[in-house]
Scaffold this motif. Structure first.
Motif, mmCIF file in Angstrom:
data_model
loop_
_atom_site.group_PDB
_atom_site.id
_atom_site.type_symbol
_atom_site.label_atom_id
_atom_site.label_comp_id
_atom_site.label_asym_id
_atom_site.label_seq_id
_atom_site.Cartn_x
_atom_site.Cartn_y
_atom_site.Cartn_z
ATOM 1 N N ARG A 1 36.159 -16.141 -14.488
ATOM 2 C CA ARG A 1 35.190 -15.595 -15.450
ATOM 3 C C ARG A 1 35.946 -14.604 -16.314
ATOM 4 O O ARG A 1 36.904 -13.958 -15.880
ATOM 5 N N MET B 1 27.072 -12.449 -11.396
ATOM 6 C CA MET B 1 27.200 -11.823 -10.080
ATOM 7 C C MET B 1 26.180 -12.386 -9.097
ATOM 8 O O MET B 1 26.459 -12.543 -7.902
ATOM 9 N N GLY C 1 28.564 -17.332 -2.259
ATOM 10 C CA GLY C 1 29.093 -16.663 -1.082
ATOM 11 C C GLY C 1 28.197 -16.861 0.131
ATOM 12 O O GLY C 1 28.667 -17.095 1.249
ATOM 13 N N GLU D 1 27.572 -15.644 -7.948
ATOM 14 C CA GLU D 1 28.632 -15.392 -6.970
ATOM 15 C C GLU D 1 28.026 -15.082 -5.598
ATOM 16 O O GLU D 1 28.516 -15.561 -4.565
ATOM 17 N N ARG D 2 26.957 -14.288 -5.601
ATOM 18 C CA ARG D 2 26.287 -13.954 -4.338
ATOM 19 C C ARG D 2 25.733 -15.211 -3.674
ATOM 20 O O ARG D 2 25.869 -15.407 -2.458
ATOM 21 N N LEU E 1 26.348 -20.797 -13.688
ATOM 22 C CA LEU E 1 27.780 -20.864 -13.986
ATOM 23 C C LEU E 1 28.160 -21.997 -14.929
ATOM 24 O O LEU E 1 29.157 -21.889 -15.653
ATOM 25 N N PHE F 1 33.194 -15.014 -2.350
ATOM 26 C CA PHE F 1 33.135 -15.751 -3.614
ATOM 27 C C PHE F 1 32.989 -14.772 -4.754
ATOM 28 O O PHE F 1 31.927 -14.206 -4.988
ATOM 29 N N SER F 2 34.091 -14.549 -5.455
ATOM 30 C CA SER F 2 34.101 -13.670 -6.617
ATOM 31 C C SER F 2 35.082 -14.265 -7.625
ATOM 32 O O SER F 2 36.252 -14.489 -7.298
ATOM 33 N N LEU F 3 34.602 -14.562 -8.820
ATOM 34 C CA LEU F 3 35.439 -15.244 -9.792
ATOM 35 C C LEU F 3 36.418 -14.270 -10.449
ATOM 36 O O LEU F 3 35.999 -13.313 -11.099
ATOM 37 N N GLN G 1 40.591 -19.233 -4.601
ATOM 38 C CA GLN G 1 39.645 -18.159 -4.929
ATOM 39 C C GLN G 1 38.881 -17.664 -3.707
ATOM 40 O O GLN G 1 38.267 -16.598 -3.744
#
Length: 283
Positions: free
Chosen positions: A154, A167, A174, A170-171, A263, A181-183, A126
């Motif tokens: 996700r 989001m 990252g 994810e930020r 998450l 990092f983005s699911l 990922q």
């Protein structure tokens, strides 16, 4: 270099995964050893298999697969600290005849084509350009060999409020890891495996949980509850020490806790997040 040889400034300057490897965290994927065992089964690993774990970290999963299935395993990671820790782990577990670790790049694996029966990644793909990485995985696979991924997802359709929180997580991840990092959705993972030219593709959705079975697997793979307890205590002591000594590390752990809460723990968001076990076969 041992942990005691590093100054606090050197510890502060380590990247996230180097720091966690230095601390002694055994693995990073959210499904635990239960998911590792299931993925190896889906990839039809047996005692004759030659397996490569790409992004092996400190080698916990690689050693576990070798112990559980009797196969030979090569672990590759770009982080020098992780590979050093992985070699120490294999030696301590008396697995040097079954497991090998070396520094390597997921986009340019140091192996000839058609070398392995199985390629596995866990909480690694990922962060990668999947088009480049999956093509490289297929290159080193023998015909008929399997790619297996154990990665987070996700859902594709999420209510706006929950999506905004996810989001934000994810930020955070990252920023902490200094990696993209983005699911992806489970459908994304399936499409990327297809694009790599694999066949017989299956992607299974799983929710994140810690089970008694997984704790028993981890304890057994470490040589008993005593060693498991010592690892846990060592991690707690190390985390406390570094948190008290470093503002940067305190901030990192605060952010990490916030991201995990979104998450994994919050019901309003965690129900849209989990991990996939995905497999595909090289034609």
């Amino acid at each position: 270099m041992q942990e005691s040889d590093l100054s606090m400034k050197e510890i502060d300057d380590l990247g996230y995964y180097d720091f966690m490897s230095q601390l002694g965290v055994p693995y990073f994927h959210v499904g635990g050893l239960t998911s590792t065992k299931r993925l190896a089964e889906l990839c039809q690993v047996n005692k004759d298999s030659k397996v490569i774990v790409v992004g092996c970290g400190t080698g916990f999963s690689a050693c576990f697969v070798a112990q559980s299935f009797g196969c030979s395993v090569v672990g590759v990671d770009i982080a020098e600290v992780s590979i050093r820790k992985a070699k120490e782990r294999a030696k301590a577990a008396d697995l040097m005849d079954k497991v090998e670790f070396r520094i390597g790049d997921a986009y340019d694996l140091p192996f000839e084509p058609d070398t392995f029966d199985v390629v596995i990644t866990e909480f690694v793909s990922q962060f990668l350009d999947t088009n480049r990485a999956f093509r490289e995985f297929v290159r080193v696979l023998k015909p008929g060999g399997m790619v297996g991924i154990n990665e987070m997802y996700r859902d594709a359709n999420i209510p706006p409020a929950a999506e905004e929180e996810i989001m934000e997580a994810e930020r955070i991840f990252g920023e902490i890891t200094q990696l993209p990092f983005s699911l992806p959705s489970p459908e994304n993972w399936e499409q990327w495996l297809q694009k790599a030219g694999l066949s017989d593709i299956h992607v299974y959705k799983n929710k994140v949980s810690v089970s008694e079975k997984d704790l028993k697997l981890m304890s057994r793979s470490m040589g008993g509850f005593g060693k498991f307890a010592r690892l846990f205590m060592s991690l707690m002591i190390g985390m406390t020490r570094y948190t008290l000594s470093s503002k940067k590390i305190r901030s990192r752990f605060r952010q990490l806790s916030k991201g995990k809460r979104i998450l994994i723990r919050n019901r309003s968001t965690s129900k849209y997040v989990g991990y996939v076990l995905g497999v595909g076969r090289k034609v």
